[in-house]
Design a protein around this motif. Structure first.
Motif, PDB file in Angstrom:
ATOM      1  N   ASP A 377      49.091  22.717  18.913  1.00  0.00           N
ATOM      2  CA  ASP A 377      49.878  23.958  18.965  1.00  0.00           C
ATOM      3  C   ASP A 377      50.744  24.152  17.733  1.00  0.00           C
ATOM      4  O   ASP A 377      51.013  25.292  17.324  1.00  0.00           O
ATOM      5  N   VAL A 378      51.197  23.048  17.117  1.00  0.00           N
ATOM      6  CA  VAL A 378      52.112  23.145  15.982  1.00  0.00           C
ATOM      7  C   VAL A 378      51.467  23.844  14.783  1.00  0.00           C
ATOM      8  O   VAL A 378      52.154  24.376  13.905  1.00  0.00           O
ATOM      9  N   PHE A 379      50.144  23.884  14.709  1.00  0.00           N
ATOM     10  CA  PHE A 379      49.443  24.550  13.614  1.00  0.00           C
ATOM     11  C   PHE A 379      49.564  26.072  13.690  1.00  0.00           C
ATOM     12  O   PHE A 379      49.322  26.759  12.703  1.00  0.00           O
ATOM     13  N   PHE A 380      49.904  26.596  14.874  1.00  0.00           N
ATOM     14  CA  PHE A 380      49.874  28.038  15.092  1.00  0.00           C
ATOM     15  C   PHE A 380      51.278  28.623  15.004  1.00  0.00           C
ATOM     16  O   PHE A 380      52.274  27.959  15.290  1.00  0.00           O
ATOM     17  N   GLY A 381      51.358  29.897  14.598  1.00  0.00           N
ATOM     18  CA  GLY A 381      52.635  30.582  14.536  1.00  0.00           C
ATOM     19  C   GLY A 381      52.737  31.429  13.287  1.00  0.00           C
ATOM     20  O   GLY A 381      51.745  31.701  12.589  1.00  0.00           O
ATOM     21  N   GLU A 382      53.961  31.864  12.988  1.00  0.00           N
ATOM     22  CA  GLU A 382      54.237  32.636  11.788  1.00  0.00           C
ATOM     23  C   GLU A 382      54.943  31.739  10.764  1.00  0.00           C
ATOM     24  O   GLU A 382      55.918  31.058  11.090  1.00  0.00           O
ATOM     25  N   PHE A 383      54.444  31.756   9.538  1.00  0.00           N
ATOM     26  CA  PHE A 383      54.943  30.869   8.489  1.00  0.00           C
ATOM     27  C   PHE A 383      55.275  31.706   7.256  1.00  0.00           C
ATOM     28  O   PHE A 383      54.531  32.631   6.897  1.00  0.00           O
ATOM     29  N   THR A 384      56.386  31.349   6.602  1.00  0.00           N
ATOM     30  CA  THR A 384      56.873  32.139   5.461  1.00  0.00           C
ATOM     31  C   THR A 384      57.210  31.230   4.293  1.00  0.00           C
ATOM     32  O   THR A 384      57.684  30.108   4.471  1.00  0.00           O
ATOM     33  N   SER A 385      56.977  31.756   3.080  1.00  0.00           N
ATOM     34  CA  SER A 385      57.368  31.070   1.848  1.00  0.00           C
ATOM     35  C   SER A 385      57.989  32.086   0.911  1.00  0.00           C
ATOM     36  O   SER A 385      57.478  33.202   0.759  1.00  0.00           O
ATOM     37  N   ILE A 395      52.197  34.335   6.552  1.00  0.00           N
ATOM     38  CA  ILE A 395      50.916  34.244   7.240  1.00  0.00           C
ATOM     39  C   ILE A 395      51.150  34.079   8.734  1.00  0.00           C
ATOM     40  O   ILE A 395      52.190  33.563   9.168  1.00  0.00           O
ATOM     41  N   GLN A 396      50.204  34.531   9.502  1.00  0.00           N
ATOM     42  CA  GLN A 396      50.192  34.289  10.939  1.00  0.00           C
ATOM     43  C   GLN A 396      48.906  33.551  11.263  1.00  0.00           C
ATOM     44  O   GLN A 396      47.808  34.004  10.894  1.00  0.00           O
ATOM     45  N   VAL A 397      49.041  32.400  11.898  1.00  0.00           N
ATOM     46  CA  VAL A 397      47.883  31.599  12.295  1.00  0.00           C
ATOM     47  C   VAL A 397      47.834  31.609  13.822  1.00  0.00           C
ATOM     48  O   VAL A 397      48.805  31.215  14.481  1.00  0.00           O
ATOM     49  N   ARG A 398      46.718  32.068  14.376  1.00  0.00           N
ATOM     50  CA  ARG A 398      46.657  32.218  15.824  1.00  0.00           C
ATOM     51  C   ARG A 398      45.232  32.013  16.326  1.00  0.00           C
ATOM     52  O   ARG A 398      44.264  32.224  15.576  1.00  0.00           O
ATOM     53  N   PRO A 399      45.086  31.609  17.596  1.00  0.00           N
ATOM     54  CA  PRO A 399      43.752  31.528  18.183  1.00  0.00           C
ATOM     55  C   PRO A 399      43.159  32.921  18.348  1.00  0.00           C
ATOM     56  O   PRO A 399      43.872  33.878  18.672  1.00  0.00           O
ATOM     57  N   ASP A 400      41.885  33.029  18.114  1.00  0.00           N
ATOM     58  CA  ASP A 400      41.160  34.284  18.350  1.00  0.00           C
ATOM     59  C   ASP A 400      39.859  33.928  19.041  1.00  0.00           C
ATOM     60  O   ASP A 400      38.909  33.491  18.392  1.00  0.00           O
ATOM     61  N   ASP A 401      39.825  34.095  20.350  1.00  0.00           N
ATOM     62  CA  ASP A 401      38.768  33.502  21.172  1.00  0.00           C
ATOM     63  C   ASP A 401      38.799  31.996  20.922  1.00  0.00           C
ATOM     64  O   ASP A 401      39.819  31.375  21.110  1.00  0.00           O
ATOM     65  N   ASP A 402      37.709  31.412  20.431  1.00  0.00           N
ATOM     66  CA  ASP A 402      37.750  29.968  20.196  1.00  0.00           C
ATOM     67  C   ASP A 402      37.897  29.628  18.721  1.00  0.00           C
ATOM     68  O   ASP A 402      37.815  28.457  18.334  1.00  0.00           O
ATOM     69  N   LEU A 403      38.139  30.638  17.856  1.00  0.00           N
ATOM     70  CA  LEU A 403      38.295  30.400  16.432  1.00  0.00           C
ATOM     71  C   LEU A 403      39.764  30.460  16.045  1.00  0.00           C
ATOM     72  O   LEU A 403      40.632  30.740  16.870  1.00  0.00           O
ATOM     73  N   VAL A 404      40.052  30.174  14.754  1.00  0.00           N
ATOM     74  CA  VAL A 404      41.425  30.199  14.243  1.00  0.00           C
ATOM     75  C   VAL A 404      41.527  31.329  13.235  1.00  0.00           C
ATOM     76  O   VAL A 404      40.922  31.283  12.164  1.00  0.00           O
ATOM     77  N   GLN A 405      42.298  32.341  13.606  1.00  0.00           N
ATOM     78  CA  GLN A 405      42.470  33.510  12.749  1.00  0.00           C
ATOM     79  C   GLN A 405      43.699  33.340  11.873  1.00  0.00           C
ATOM     80  O   GLN A 405      44.712  32.779  12.289  1.00  0.00           O
ATOM     81  N   ILE A 406      43.607  33.826  10.643  1.00  0.00           N
ATOM     82  CA  ILE A 406      44.749  33.817   9.732  1.00  0.00           C
ATOM     83  C   ILE A 406      44.935  35.231   9.201  1.00  0.00           C
ATOM     84  O   ILE A 406      43.979  35.870   8.748  1.00  0.00           O
ATOM     85  N   ILE A 407      46.178  35.733   9.298  1.00  0.00           N
ATOM     86  CA  ILE A 407      46.507  37.087   8.879  1.00  0.00           C
ATOM     87  C   ILE A 407      47.542  37.007   7.772  1.00  0.00           C
ATOM     88  O   ILE A 407      48.568  36.330   7.899  1.00  0.00           O
ATOM     89  N   CYS A 408      47.262  37.705   6.668  1.00  0.00           N
ATOM     90  CA  CYS A 408      48.193  37.725   5.523  1.00  0.00           C
ATOM     91  C   CYS A 408      48.187  39.129   4.940  1.00  0.00           C
ATOM     92  O   CYS A 408      47.120  39.647   4.567  1.00  0.00           O
ATOM     93  N   ASN A 409      49.359  39.752   4.876  1.00  0.00           N
ATOM     94  CA  ASN A 409      49.490  41.108   4.342  1.00  0.00           C
ATOM     95  C   ASN A 409      48.541  42.092   5.033  1.00  0.00           C
ATOM     96  O   ASN A 409      47.939  42.962   4.394  1.00  0.00           O
ATOM     97  N   GLY A 410      48.400  41.918   6.334  1.00  0.00           N
ATOM     98  CA  GLY A 410      47.558  42.821   7.111  1.00  0.00           C
ATOM     99  C   GLY A 410      46.073  42.514   7.041  1.00  0.00           C
ATOM    100  O   GLY A 410      45.276  43.125   7.763  1.00  0.00           O
ATOM    101  N   GLU A 411      45.672  41.579   6.180  1.00  0.00           N
ATOM    102  CA  GLU A 411      44.258  41.222   6.030  1.00  0.00           C
ATOM    103  C   GLU A 411      43.920  40.060   6.945  1.00  0.00           C
ATOM    104  O   GLU A 411      44.608  39.046   6.949  1.00  0.00           O
ATOM    105  N   GLN A 412      42.869  40.207   7.729  1.00  0.00           N
ATOM    106  CA  GLN A 412      42.486  39.194   8.705  1.00  0.00           C
ATOM    107  C   GLN A 412      41.307  38.366   8.197  1.00  0.00           C
ATOM    108  O   GLN A 412      40.397  38.873   7.553  1.00  0.00           O
TER     109      GLN A 412
END
Length: 552
Positions: A377-385, A395-412
């Motif tokens: 679970d610690v891998f997921f969440g919102e992270f800022t630099s 970036i936002q790292v979150r589960p998406d079905d069974d995959l790991v989605q990463i969102i940055c500046n609106g790009e998935q």
């Protein structure tokens, strides 16, 4: 030891797995063989020998086997020791008076060199000639822990080449051919790869873009070709010739009635010497390796409680692997014409070996996508630099079905795995660097992405002068970037046969001198060149000069 049997159905499963694997990796094609003490039990070719012409791979195509040549070099050294020409525990300088690495390295022996415990640098390939590289060691750094640590060294095997030449009075190529390859029954294997050999070889390939992460679908092109004769990687062979070496390893150093090395020497070859060994390709739980320590020219591993020896080879345009299970009396050899920093050959060999021992029911998926269940679970969440210059990255790292989605500046996009502990995001804007997880935060190039506010000192003028992208003309390690992150400088490479597969911290140890790596014993060094208008225009990595690139 039982003989290997494999059904047509099982062989079809292996072929299907391999074909699926190369669709997810930068591997045009290759060859595979399964062997036991009696010879090759099954072999097959897959994919293309040359992409541009769509030439199909054939079973007799030859490949540069890369560092598997080190096993052959060690066999030769031990054979010369059997003849009384070399004492592997006697200082090399006693045989080569001009060999100079300074004190305490005057005590370096062939055993140190064969087991990668000499403390020498990995190598820089700044000069193509073997003797010239050995001579240049007097001007380069080395670790102070002679015999105490495993640190892989290509140039250490070049020293062995110089030793062989000195005591035998002939070239390494001639000695290796006459003393090892001919008795093994493979006189047509090439020793010292030259231009004339290209007509019998598969074409090596590498990614078109060498300064960004590779994703499925990215183009491949023919890799740079060059001749090579250094003892750390000087042999080209087809899959049946390579499997002969595997047979020799299964047969206590003898083959077809020829005792290549004595039983005593063979016992030294296949038992551990170094305190640790080579890293295992990280691609799920497929290998069941519980111990990895280097011997004298082979990596000695315990796999499913069996005594196994392995070696991989990474060349410009080629990646290879050999696994011999001495307990079960079977082995797997794999040759591919994909670049040496993509060890698909290792994965193929380990998966097949696991199937032969434990059955074909659970062949791992070769898909590179990371599944959410693999991460805590610690891998997921919102992270800022936020960088010192004010640049912010979220970036936002979150589960998406069974995959790991990463969102940055609106790009998935999605996270994909690599052979190391790095990850790659499929987002087009996130291709310059890999992602790494440090236990609490994500890192991406200069960014430490955290859920907490971070405070670090801004870079000094000296550190600022180094930031940027650097290139050289060596095909082994073409380019890297230097970034400032969380108070430290890091050298980061997207890929390359000799490039590090982690972000390497640069630690200042003198005026304009940096150690490459956080560990104090690491021998590699980066020297800073001239600084103009606040920017270093060049740096030198262990003798190899890089200049600042016009691209970022």
């Amino acid at each position: 030891m039982s003989q290997v049997t494999i059904s047509e159905f099982e062989l079809t499963q292996i072929k299907s797995y391999v074909q699926n694997l190369i669709t997810h990796n930068p591997i045009p094609g290759g060859t595979v063989a399964i062997f036991d003490t009696s010879g090759v039990v099954a072999d097959f070719a897959f994919g293309f020998a040359e992409l541009a012409s769509q030439t199909p791979m054939k079973i007799d195509h030859k490949f540069e086997i890369g560092s598997i040549s080190k096993t052959l070099t060690s066999l030769l050294v031990l054979a010369l020791a059997d003849d009384g020409l070399i004492d592997i525990d006697k200082p090399v300088i006693d045989y080569i008076p001009w060999f100079d690495c300074g004190k305490p390295f005057a005590a370096i022996t062939a055993r140190h060199l064969m087991s990668h415990t000499s403390g020498l640098i990995m190598g820089s390939d700044h000069i193509p000639d073997e003797l010239a590289q050995v001579w240049s060691l007097r001007d380069l750094s080395r670790s102070g822990d002679l015999g105490e640590r495993f640190h892989y060294s290509n140039v250490g095997y070049m020293v062995l080449g110089a030793l062989i030449q000195q005591v035998s009075g002939s070239t390494v190529s001639d000695q290796l051919r006459n003393r090892v390859l001919v008795p093994m029954g493979i006189p047509d294997a090439r020793v010292g790869v030259v231009h004339a050999d290209r007509k019998v070889m598969a074409t090596g390939h590498w990614p078109l873009y060498d300064d960004q992460t590779w994703l499925e679908g990215d183009p491949l092109v023919a890799a740079t070709w060059f001749e090579i004769a250094c003892a750390d990687g000087n042999v080209a062979a087809d899959i049946r010739e390579l499997s002969k070496l595997g047979q020799l390893l299964l047969s206590d150093g003898q083959l077809d009635g020829h005792q290549v090395i004595s039983a005593k020497a063979f016992n030294q070859l296949v038992n551990p010497v170094a305190p640790t060994g080579e890293d295992i390709a990280n691609w799920g739980d497929h290998s069941n390796v519980t111990s990895s320590r280097y011997g004298l020219g082979v990596n000695v591993e315990t796999i499913h409680e069996n005594h196994c020896v392995t070696h991989g080879g990474g060349m410009v345009g080629y990646a290879t692997f050999l696994l011999a299970d001495l307990t079960a009396g079977l082995g797997v050899s794999v040759l591919t014409n994909g670049n040496g920093d993509f060890p698909a050959a290792q994965l193929i060999a380990r998966v097949i070996h696991n199937c032969l021992l434990k059955g074909f029911e659970n062949i791992p998926s070769p898909d590179a996508k990371v599944h959410a269940a693999e991460l805590e679970d610690v891998f997921f969440g919102e992270f800022t630099s936020t960088l010192d210059c004010g640049e912010e990255m979220k970036i936002q790292v979150r589960p998406d079905d069974d995959l790991v989605q990463i969102i940055c500046n609106g790009e998935q996009g999605y996270l994909t795995r690599t052979w190391s502990k790095r990850f790659i995001a499929t987002n087009p804007a996130l291709r310059k660097f890999h992602f790494e997880w440090d236990g609490e935060n994500w890192t991406y190039g200069p960014h430490l992405l955290s859920t907490k506010k971070q405070n670090f000192l801004p870079p000094s003028a000296d550190q600022l002068s180094l930031l940027g992208h650097y290139r050289c003309y060596s095909p082994w390690f073409t380019n890297f970037r230097i970034v400032y992150r969380s108070g430290s400088l890091f050298m980061i490479a997207s890929g390359g046969v000799e490039a590090p597969n982690i972000d390497q911290e640069l630690v200042a140890i003198g005026l304009g001198i940096y150690r490459i790596g956080s560990d104090e014993w690491m021998p590699e060094r980066l020297f800073i060149g001239p600084v103009i208008d606040g920017k270093a225009i060049s740096v030198t990595r262990d003798g190899l000069a890089y200049s600042r690139s016009f691209t970022d």
